[in-house]
Motif scaffolding. Structure first.
Motif, PDB file in Angstrom:
ATOM      1  N   GLY A 148       0.782  -1.233   0.000  1.00 41.34           N
ATOM      2  CA  GLY A 148       0.000   0.000   0.000  1.00 41.34           C
ATOM      3  C   GLY A 148       0.806   1.272   0.000  1.00 41.34           C
ATOM      4  O   GLY A 148       0.262   2.344   0.290  1.00 41.34           O
ATOM      5  N   TRP A 149       2.072   1.188  -0.352  1.00 44.86           N
ATOM      6  CA  TRP A 149       2.911   2.394  -0.312  1.00 44.86           C
ATOM      7  C   TRP A 149       2.357   3.502  -1.195  1.00 44.86           C
ATOM      8  O   TRP A 149       1.904   3.270  -2.303  1.00 44.86           O
ATOM      9  CB  TRP A 149       4.342   2.043  -0.711  1.00 44.86           C
ATOM     10  N   TRP A 150       2.420   4.704  -0.647  1.00 45.59           N
ATOM     11  CA  TRP A 150       1.985   5.965  -1.229  1.00 45.59           C
ATOM     12  C   TRP A 150       0.465   6.114  -1.295  1.00 45.59           C
ATOM     13  O   TRP A 150      -0.019   7.136  -1.781  1.00 45.59           O
ATOM     14  CB  TRP A 150       2.622   6.232  -2.602  1.00 45.59           C
ATOM     15  N   SER A 151      -0.293   5.128  -0.809  1.00 45.97           N
ATOM     16  CA  SER A 151      -1.704   5.426  -0.549  1.00 45.97           C
ATOM     17  C   SER A 151      -1.749   6.309   0.699  1.00 45.97           C
ATOM     18  O   SER A 151      -0.936   6.157   1.601  1.00 45.97           O
ATOM     19  CB  SER A 151      -2.505   4.140  -0.325  1.00 45.97           C
ATOM     20  N   THR A 152      -2.675   7.241   0.719  1.00 48.65           N
ATOM     21  CA  THR A 152      -2.692   8.210   1.812  1.00 48.65           C
ATOM     22  C   THR A 152      -3.269   7.641   3.097  1.00 48.65           C
ATOM     23  O   THR A 152      -3.060   8.208   4.170  1.00 48.65           O
ATOM     24  CB  THR A 152      -3.494   9.461   1.416  1.00 48.65           C
ATOM     25  N   ARG A 153      -4.001   6.540   3.014  1.00 50.70           N
ATOM     26  CA  ARG A 153      -4.555   5.871   4.183  1.00 50.70           C
ATOM     27  C   ARG A 153      -4.542   4.356   3.933  1.00 50.70           C
ATOM     28  O   ARG A 153      -4.642   3.920   2.784  1.00 50.70           O
ATOM     29  CB  ARG A 153      -6.001   6.327   4.462  1.00 50.70           C
TER      30      ARG A 153
END
Length: 321
Positions: A148-153
């Motif tokens: 999930g890298w660079w997803s904001t949540r």
């Protein structure tokens, strides 16, 4: 209001360690895993709380976490959408209260997983709660994109979003910097309860640990064979590497471009399907994202994670039908 055992409400749990904390690698089989897998397996990525509420106006969570310097964000979701986000001041131990809308749910709480929260208790305010019912279990293995890298949540990571679309209990075994087809990991996947599985690796076979196309193809086939020992008939979707502009046509230390590695992985999946694995499917990754979906030239932004989630949900939904 008595505190309830929060462990009964946790979902997305692969294993638990000797202290009962969720971990993302088999605690009895850590010696065969690379250090980078071990590091990421300590972070409870994808672990969340799910419950139904009856007459409750709020729910309180008692937890310990790495305090850090940023607020601890708790996202409350129901019916596939976020209804609120509660920010708690950084603390080693705290109680946070999340207000509930006037409905039974089920509700999902996505905690601040990067702070490695450990939940000590959960309780309702003004009513009662109980753990949400079971859902089909989907085990997803991959690299930092899967993590999930660079997803904001945490709720925006593509495995979380795809799981919501399909009504699945997503178990996220994404390991940033790793996921190079480690055979020990494939054997651990085989031991986990799963109604469906997804393998999404290959990008990290271009750079720091270089593969040739032939090596990656055979590694993929070995991984599938090992996973199949535990899940001979489960739907198994393989997602090949998504766009990475700097690697597509750049040779690695062994002369392989990411484009060549992707082709080899996809060819290996097609060979397994042709050999008779009717519950195996391929989702080619290259066309799923464009440059506008990449936050840093490698990892998807929220729009990219949403696009991946939609594509995976469509492909996996067909395979599970």
């Amino acid at each position: 209001m008595n505190w309830l055992d929060a462990g009964l409400f946790l979902r997305g749990v692969a294993w638990r360690d000797a202290d009962g904390r969720p971990v993302r690698a088999d605690p009895d089989d850590l010696g065969r895993l690379p250090w980078d897998v071990l590091e990421r397996a300590r972070v409870p990525v994808g672990v969340r709380l799910e419950f139904a509420a009856y007459g409750a106006e709020a729910v309180e969570l008692h937890y310990r976490a790495e305090a850090g310097e940023v607020p601890h964000a708790f996202g409350l979701w129901t019916d596939g959408r976020q209804v609120s986000e509660t920010l708690a001041d950084p603390a080693d131990e705290a109680v946070v209260r999340l207000r509930l809308p006037p409905r039974e749910g089920p509700f999902t709480v996505y905690p601040p997983e990067s702070q490695s929260p450990r939940f000590l208790g959960i309780r309702a305010v003004g009513g009662r709660i109980e753990p949400a019912g079971p859902r089909p279990r989907w085990v997803v293995h991959g690299d930092s994109v899967t993590e999930g890298w660079w997803s904001t949540r945490p709720a925006h990571a593509w495995p979380a979003a795809a799981g919501r679309l399909l009504g699945l209990d997503t178990v996220n075994l994404g390991y940033a910097g790793a996921a190079r087809g480690e055979l020990a990991t494939a054997q651990q996947l085989a031991t986990l309860p799963a109604d469906a599985l997804t393998l999404a690796f290959g990008t990290n076979c271009w750079g720091r640990t270089p593969f040739t196309p032939a090596l990656l193809g055979e590694t993929l086939r070995a991984c599938v064979a090992l996973v199949r020992q535990g899940h001979p008939h489960a739907p198994l979707l393989v997602l090949s590497p998504v766009l990475r502009p700097d690697a597509e046509h750049t040779p690695n230390a062994l002369g392989a471009t990411l484009a060549a590695l992707r082709t080899a992985l996809e060819d290996a999946v097609r060979k397994e399907i042709a050999a008779g694995d009717g519950r195996l499917a391929l989702l080619p990754g290259l066309g799923l994202l464009g440059p506008e979906h990449l936050a840093d030239g490698l990892h998807p932004n929220d729009a990219g994670h949403a696009a991946l989630a939609g594509a995976v949900a469509t492909a996996l939904g067909k395979l599970m039908a």
